[in-house]
Design a protein around this motif. Structure first.
Motif, mmCIF file in Angstrom:
data_model
loop_
_atom_site.group_PDB
_atom_site.id
_atom_site.type_symbol
_atom_site.label_atom_id
_atom_site.label_comp_id
_atom_site.label_asym_id
_atom_site.label_seq_id
_atom_site.Cartn_x
_atom_site.Cartn_y
_atom_site.Cartn_z
ATOM 1 N N ILE B 52 -32.559 26.656 -6.763
ATOM 2 C CA ILE B 52 -33.112 26.535 -5.412
ATOM 3 C C ILE B 52 -34.614 26.782 -5.492
ATOM 4 C CG2 ILE B 52 -33.146 27.580 -3.099
ATOM 5 C CD1 ILE B 52 -30.249 28.216 -3.379
ATOM 6 N N PRO B 53 -35.422 25.940 -4.845
ATOM 7 C CA PRO B 53 -36.876 26.183 -4.867
ATOM 8 C C PRO B 53 -37.194 27.596 -4.393
ATOM 9 C CG PRO B 53 -36.357 24.137 -3.723
ATOM 10 C CD PRO B 53 -35.065 24.789 -4.045
ATOM 11 N N LEU B 54 -38.229 28.194 -4.975
ATOM 12 C CA LEU B 54 -38.533 29.590 -4.641
ATOM 13 C C LEU B 54 -39.198 29.715 -3.277
ATOM 14 C CD1 LEU B 54 -39.793 30.623 -8.160
ATOM 15 C CD2 LEU B 54 -37.594 31.177 -7.117
ATOM 16 N N THR B 55 -39.810 28.627 -2.827
ATOM 17 C CA THR B 55 -40.475 28.691 -1.523
ATOM 18 C C THR B 55 -40.022 27.507 -0.686
ATOM 19 O OG1 THR B 55 -42.291 27.380 -2.345
ATOM 20 C CG2 THR B 55 -42.555 29.761 -2.440
ATOM 21 N N VAL B 56 -40.218 27.636 0.605
ATOM 22 C CA VAL B 56 -39.874 26.533 1.491
ATOM 23 C C VAL B 56 -40.971 26.411 2.541
ATOM 24 C CG1 VAL B 56 -38.432 28.057 2.892
ATOM 25 C CG2 VAL B 56 -38.081 25.593 3.005
ATOM 26 N N ASP B 57 -41.339 25.179 2.848
ATOM 27 C CA ASP B 57 -42.391 24.960 3.849
ATOM 28 C C ASP B 57 -41.799 25.036 5.242
ATOM 29 O OD1 ASP B 57 -44.302 24.647 2.001
ATOM 30 O OD2 ASP B 57 -44.280 22.460 2.015
ATOM 31 N N SER B 118 -28.126 26.109 4.634
ATOM 32 C CA SER B 118 -27.654 24.930 5.359
ATOM 33 C C SER B 118 -28.729 23.836 5.407
ATOM 34 C CB SER B 118 -27.203 25.294 6.767
ATOM 35 O OG SER B 118 -28.213 26.032 7.420
ATOM 36 N N GLY B 119 -29.984 24.239 5.242
ATOM 37 C CA GLY B 119 -31.062 23.247 5.203
ATOM 38 C C GLY B 119 -31.014 22.371 3.958
ATOM 39 N N LEU B 120 -30.242 22.809 2.954
ATOM 40 C CA LEU B 120 -30.144 22.011 1.729
ATOM 41 C C LEU B 120 -29.020 20.991 1.809
ATOM 42 C CD1 LEU B 120 -30.515 24.838 -0.979
ATOM 43 C CD2 LEU B 120 -32.305 23.415 0.011
ATOM 44 N N LEU B 121 -28.194 21.080 2.858
ATOM 45 C CA LEU B 121 -27.024 20.198 2.936
ATOM 46 C C LEU B 121 -27.411 18.833 3.499
ATOM 47 C CD1 LEU B 121 -24.531 22.818 4.390
ATOM 48 C CD2 LEU B 121 -25.149 22.400 2.011
ATOM 49 N N PHE B 122 -26.721 17.802 3.045
ATOM 50 C CA PHE B 122 -27.130 16.451 3.454
ATOM 51 C C PHE B 122 -26.677 16.094 4.858
ATOM 52 C CE2 PHE B 122 -23.701 13.077 2.390
ATOM 53 C CZ PHE B 122 -22.661 13.953 2.581
ATOM 54 N N ARG B 123 -25.634 16.757 5.342
ATOM 55 C CA ARG B 123 -25.188 16.596 6.722
ATOM 56 C C ARG B 123 -24.606 17.928 7.138
ATOM 57 N NH1 ARG B 123 -23.984 11.304 4.865
ATOM 58 N NH2 ARG B 123 -24.516 9.683 6.360
ATOM 59 N N GLN B 124 -24.352 18.089 8.419
ATOM 60 C CA GLN B 124 -23.811 19.352 8.909
ATOM 61 C C GLN B 124 -22.367 19.183 9.391
ATOM 62 O OE1 GLN B 124 -25.580 22.029 8.290
ATOM 63 N NE2 GLN B 124 -27.320 20.801 7.605
ATOM 64 N N PHE B 125 -21.661 20.296 9.435
ATOM 65 C CA PHE B 125 -20.226 20.383 9.775
ATOM 66 C C PHE B 125 -19.347 19.913 8.600
ATOM 67 C CE2 PHE B 125 -22.018 19.750 14.106
ATOM 68 C CZ PHE B 125 -21.664 20.977 14.623
ATOM 69 N N ALA B 234 -27.478 22.825 -4.187
ATOM 70 C CA ALA B 234 -26.615 23.689 -3.383
ATOM 71 C C ALA B 234 -25.237 23.865 -4.021
ATOM 72 C CB ALA B 234 -26.471 23.124 -1.978
ATOM 73 N N VAL B 235 -25.025 23.295 -5.213
ATOM 74 C CA VAL B 235 -23.702 23.320 -5.865
ATOM 75 C C VAL B 235 -22.653 22.789 -4.867
ATOM 76 C CG1 VAL B 235 -22.222 24.641 -7.431
ATOM 77 C CG2 VAL B 235 -24.541 25.423 -6.974
ATOM 78 N N GLY B 236 -22.918 21.616 -4.363
ATOM 79 C CA GLY B 236 -22.089 20.999 -3.331
ATOM 80 C C GLY B 236 -22.992 20.602 -2.179
ATOM 81 N N GLY B 237 -22.387 20.193 -1.071
ATOM 82 C CA GLY B 237 -23.185 19.909 0.120
ATOM 83 C C GLY B 237 -24.007 18.643 0.065
ATOM 84 N N ARG B 282 -23.010 28.063 -3.219
ATOM 85 C CA ARG B 282 -24.070 29.029 -3.460
ATOM 86 C C ARG B 282 -23.693 30.439 -2.997
ATOM 87 N NH1 ARG B 282 -28.028 28.934 -7.102
ATOM 88 N NH2 ARG B 282 -28.704 26.810 -7.446
ATOM 89 N N MET B 283 -23.102 30.569 -1.811
ATOM 90 C CA MET B 283 -22.810 31.900 -1.254
ATOM 91 C C MET B 283 -21.319 32.212 -1.315
ATOM 92 S SD MET B 283 -25.699 33.116 -0.433
ATOM 93 C CE MET B 283 -25.686 34.311 0.897
ATOM 94 N N VAL B 284 -20.590 31.460 -2.140
ATOM 95 C CA VAL B 284 -19.136 31.539 -2.083
ATOM 96 C C VAL B 284 -18.609 32.965 -2.310
ATOM 97 C CG1 VAL B 284 -18.731 30.931 -4.514
ATOM 98 C CG2 VAL B 284 -17.043 30.316 -2.772
ATOM 99 N N ALA B 285 -19.299 33.740 -3.156
ATOM 100 C CA ALA B 285 -18.809 35.080 -3.468
ATOM 101 C C ALA B 285 -18.794 35.977 -2.231
ATOM 102 C CB ALA B 285 -19.681 35.699 -4.565
#
Lengths: 590, 339
Positions: B52-57, B118-125, B234-237, B282-285
């Motif tokens: 994941i990029p370390l920074t985000v604009d 969620s900003g890394l996902l290509f669509r939502q829901f 995102a290891v998925g999404g 990414r946050m599965v744990a």
């Protein structure tokens, strides 16, 4: 009195010309210009993105370890352009419905492209796994069944495996149905096997079934992803839009001109009453004319600039299109070899790492052996041995010793898969292309027919009338290619008529010391103009991706090389007959 | 070295174009912590998972406003439920229940996914029906079993507040509007990336960031084929997949609901029946229970289901445990997780 009236007229004339000037400025379609240029630009951007998107999808298909981030990254950009265009004046403004509909079609196509790309990704991901797993599952089953001396079932699994592979190389509906039926039959008798067989067999069947079911879906989604119909519609849209805009512009100027003349006449009438007013008005209108002319010149220039840009990018796109067919072929072969190569590579890395760890362990063992000989303190010895066993334990974990058998198994599966691809390519050029020998043209026809079978639609009949002819001397591989090309062309000619009673007749005979091979179809036929160009390299009438435009050029080259001739008869709408003759040479006595 | 840095830049740029915002948010000063590690070893560039990029604009003003709105219960019909109710940032961005509870104790129909990354996902829901984070917000706000609100009411309540009118005016010329509320919340959500996980450190070249067991888990994750769908940043999404790719999940589970139809509900295409967005791991744990129906209580349970229905093969428990160990290394950092 006269003075007063002429002043009055002067004021009126000034007011009138002022109003005219205002009218002119107001109707200068500057804003519309910007919108026009923007729309054209956005359509072109969308076309470019669309083409790049296809390439990105193909790239994931042909690259091991690929991820879908890049393909997904196109979505927001495509979406933004789509939305901009769908609320632009081209979609909502005062333009003809045909143009609006064309735009809608273009946008809908882009939308359905999104869907195709999603289906491609999903199908590809599943097939990628099953393709890798199936050889492993089949081999493991075979080993187990042979251990139990169950040769019969082992052979039937092997048969299913081979047939699945053959189907994947050349998918067609008939094989698909029969294969699925046989897989289902096996599934139904699963219970008759002991559990140690039933479980892996069940998995084998599931994966084979998924591969067979999804193969055609995957191929068609790739087809849809690669086929840039959007490009064509986009070009049409641009052309129509430009034509409309030029017309609209002309009408607008016509109207302006009429208004202008009208006001001029009115002004002249006023001038009769008041010379002063008329002169002033005349001066004004002169400026007016200049302004108008200048406006037209500017506009024409801007328009020419825009259209030059547009046609420039169209040339580029055509270039892209000719690359497209080749790109797809390369991508397919690259994919089939690269996928197993990908995990061969990563598994080798694991092996390499494991070997290093084992090497280190062995070195440690010899050091220990040396040291032990020189030690007499039992505590010291047992401490060293304890240390060593920890090292052994660690090595076992780090070198992944438990995994090694499976890793090697995976690699064997990968090699097998590559062998399949190579074998397939090998069939295609059984011998080196330049290898010449005596060969039977009948066999050549039969093997070419097998390879071209995929292109022949299910309703089309193939009639063979193969008379015994003397053997030909030359390259059987090249002759194979000639026949495949001609059969493919016949099949495509029938396909484009959409008829269900297609017929391809292939005849061989001996006429006047020459072997004649004739391939006839009842397809769409060839018109005179096309016939003149048909043997030229890169000439094609087919849709993008369907033909490279090299087929018949190659045919003529090969046949000429063999001392023969190609003849062509065709009636548009009825069908085509390609005939080629090859000289019979005297076979040397052995 | 030039090349490596360039590649990393490229990786982080890869997603930053999504964020055409002007202010660069340096989360946690993570970049400073990480830079020695970047230099430590050769980064793994050819892996199907990317760091994941370390920074985000993002626009920090919007993020601050969005954060308030994200925790604002007045967005709901009866002023009891905020976004954070179901997407608790302290517990991995979820509420850790099978289905969430909306206003008046109403039960949801599908498991709430995490809001982190969620900003890394290509669509939502789960069915991908929203194309952007902005679009996504309309559903929970107006869904009667979630926040059960109407936009005019929401806007009216925000107008009556002391702080909101000024905060909006300072960012948006047109003040409090539906689009601006959505944009601010979405901007906050885009800031919720979790970089610098141990696995990302490993990808960036720190070979010792994960243990031998975790490395083995990653190798198995690739070898069994999980990686075919769970890949990318995102290891998925970033794709859809049918649930029941090899064997039918819903035949076995039974009792098929509308939510189980997945993407079919959006497109009406029979090919999309039971098709869902592949969730990010990414946050599965931190985000049990699992699957769209929340039926898998632990990561091992979820793996069992995946092996049976998606991969169609068996794996020994030892392998599954190693893969769980690997999945745990994917959790990165975000200040909100520690608050």
């Amino acid at each position: 009195m006269k003075k007063i009236s002429s002043i009055f007229l002067l004021v009126g004339a000034i007011a009138f010309s002022g109003a005219l000037g205002f009218y002119l400025v107001k109707t200068m379609p500057v804003q519309q210009d910007i919108a026009f240029a923007d729309n054209i630009e956005n359509i072109q951007k969308l076309q470019t993105l669309d083409a790049a998107w296809s390439l990105a999808a193909l790239y994931t298909y042909s690259t091991p370890n690929s991820d879908f981030d890049e393909v997904a990254a196109y979505l927001p950009r495509v979406r933004e352009l789509r939305e901009t265009l769908s609320i632009s004046d081209l979609a909502t403004g005062d333009v003809p419905d045909t143009l609006k509909n064309k735009l809608m079609r273009f946008l809908l196509m882009i939308e359905s492209k999104e869907e195709s790309i999603e289906h491609f990704k999903s199908n590809f991901a599943v097939m990628r796994n099953s393709l890798k797993f199936l050889p492993l599952a089949s081999r493991a089953l075979n080993v187990k069944l042979r251990k139990m001396d169950d040769e019969k079932h082992a052979a039937s699994i092997n048969d299913l495996y081979e047939r699945t592979n053959a189907f994947l190389q050349r998918p067609d509906e008939g094989t698909r149905e029969s294969l699925l039926m046989d897989l289902n039959k096996k599934d139904e008798v699963l219970m008759e096997f002991p559990e140690s067989i039933a479980n892996p067999l069940g998995n084998f069947i599931s994966h084979a079934r998924v591969l067979v079911e999804r193969k055609i879906q995957l191929d068609s989604s790739i087809e849809r992803v690669v086929n840039l119909k959007t490009n064509k519609i986009g070009d049409e849209l641009i052309t129509q839009y430009k034509a409309y805009y030029t017309d609209a512009l002309a009408t607008q100027y016509d109207e302006q001109f009429i208004h202008f003349i009208f006001s001029l006449i009115a002004a002249l009438l006023l001038a009769i009453a008041a010379i002063t007013g008329a002169v002033m008005l005349f001066r004004q209108s002169q400026e007016f004319t200049e302004k108008l002319e200048q406006g037209i010149a500017e506009k024409t220039e801007a328009y020419e600039h825009a259209s030059a840009e547009a046609s420039g990018s169209m040339v580029d796109k055509n270039l892209d299109q000719s690359m497209e067919g080749m790109g797809r072929m390369v991508a397919t072969v690259a994919h089939e070899i690269n996928t197993p190569l990908g995990y061969l590579g990563s598994n080798l890395q694991v092996l390499h790492n494991g070997m290093e760890k084992m090497q280190a362990l062995m070195n440690e063992f010899f050091t220990l052996k040396n040291d032990l000989g020189r030690m007499d303190n039992s505590d010291q010895i047992s401490a060293r041995i304890d240390n060593f066993s920890i090292l052994v334990q660690n090595t076992q974990d780090e070198a992944m010793l438990d995994e090694l058998p499976e890793i090697v198994d995976d690699m064997e599966g990968g090699i097998e898969q590559i062998q399949h691809v190579i074998k397939d390519l090998g069939d295609f050029s059984r011998k080196d292309r330049s290898d010449e020998d005596w060969f039977d043209i009948k066999q050549c026809v039969e093997s070419a027919l097998k390879m071209a079978k995929k292109e022949i639609t299910s309703g089309t009949k193939v009639q063979l009338d193969l008379k015994d002819v003397p053997e030909i001397f030359g390259s059987p591989a090249e002759m194979n290619q000639v026949l495949i090309n001609l059969i493919n062309n016949a099949a495509h000619a029938i396909e484009s008529t959409g008829r269900t009673d297609g017929l391809i007749k292939i005849r061989t005979s001996l006429e006047k010391e020459q072997v004649m091979i004739s391939i006839m179809d009842n397809g769409e036929g060839i018109d005179d103009e096309t016939r003149r160009k048909i043997f030229e390299p890169f000439f094609t009438t087919k849709d993008v991706g369907k033909g490279t435009g090299l087929g018949l050029a190659i045919v003529r080259r090969i046949v000429t090389k063999h001392g023969g001739k190609v003849l062509l008869k065709s009636i548009p709408g009825k069908g085509t007959n390609f005939v080629f003759v090859l000289p019979v040479k005297k076979k040397p006595q052995e | 070295m030039m090349l490596t840095t360039k590649q990393i830049m490229k990786n982080s740029e890869h997603f930053s174009w999504q964020f055409t915002r002007n202010v660069k948010l340096c989360l946690l000063g993570v970049a400073v912590i990480c830079s020695p590690q970047i230099l430590a070893g050769e980064p793994l560039l050819d892996e199907p998972i990317k760091p994941i990029p370390l920074t985000v604009d993002v626009d920090l003003k919007k993020v601050a406003l969005g954060r308030l709105l994200f925790h604002e219960p007045r967005l709901s019909g009866d002023n009891t439920v905020s976004c954070a109710t179901c997407h608790d940032l302290k517990t991995g961005g979820v509420d850790r229940t099978k289905v969430s509870i909306g206003i008046k104790g109403r039960k949801g129909i599908i498991n709430s996914p995490t809001v982190y990354n969620s900003g890394l996902l290509f669509r939502q829901f789960w069915d991908g029906r929203a194309e952007t984070l902005e679009d996504q917000i309309d559903w929970p706000i107006q869904n009667p079993i979630e926040m059960g609100s109407q936009w005019p009411d929401v806007l009216a309540k925000l107008y009556d507040d002391d702080k909101y009118p000024g905060m909006f005016k300072a960012i948006y010329d047109d003040g409090i509007t539906r689009e601006n509320v959505k944009n601010a919340i979405a901007e906050f959500e885009r800031s919720l990336i979790t970089p610098n996980s141990r696995f990302d450190q490993y990808l960036r070249g720190d070979e010792n960031a994960i243990t031998a067991k975790e490395k083995r888990g990653y190798m198995l994750f690739k070898r069994y084929g999980c990686i075919s769908c769970h890949q990318g940043v995102a290891v998925g999404g970033n794709m859809f997949q049918v649930f029941g790719a090899i064997n039918s999940y819903f035949k076995v589970r039974g009792n098929i609901t509308e939510a189980d139809m997945g993407r079919f509900n959006v497109t009406g295409n029979p090919e999309d029946k039971h098709v869902f967005k592949v969730p990010s791991l990414r946050m599965v744990a931190l985000t049990p229970p699992y699957l769209h129906d929340g039926t898998a209580k632990t990561m091992l349970d979820a793996e069992d289901v995946m092996f049976k229905f998606q991969l169609g093969r068996k794996a020994p428990k030892k392998d599954k445990e190693a893969m769980v160990a690997f999945l745990k290394t994917l959790v990165g950092e975000h200040p909100e997780m520690k608050k």
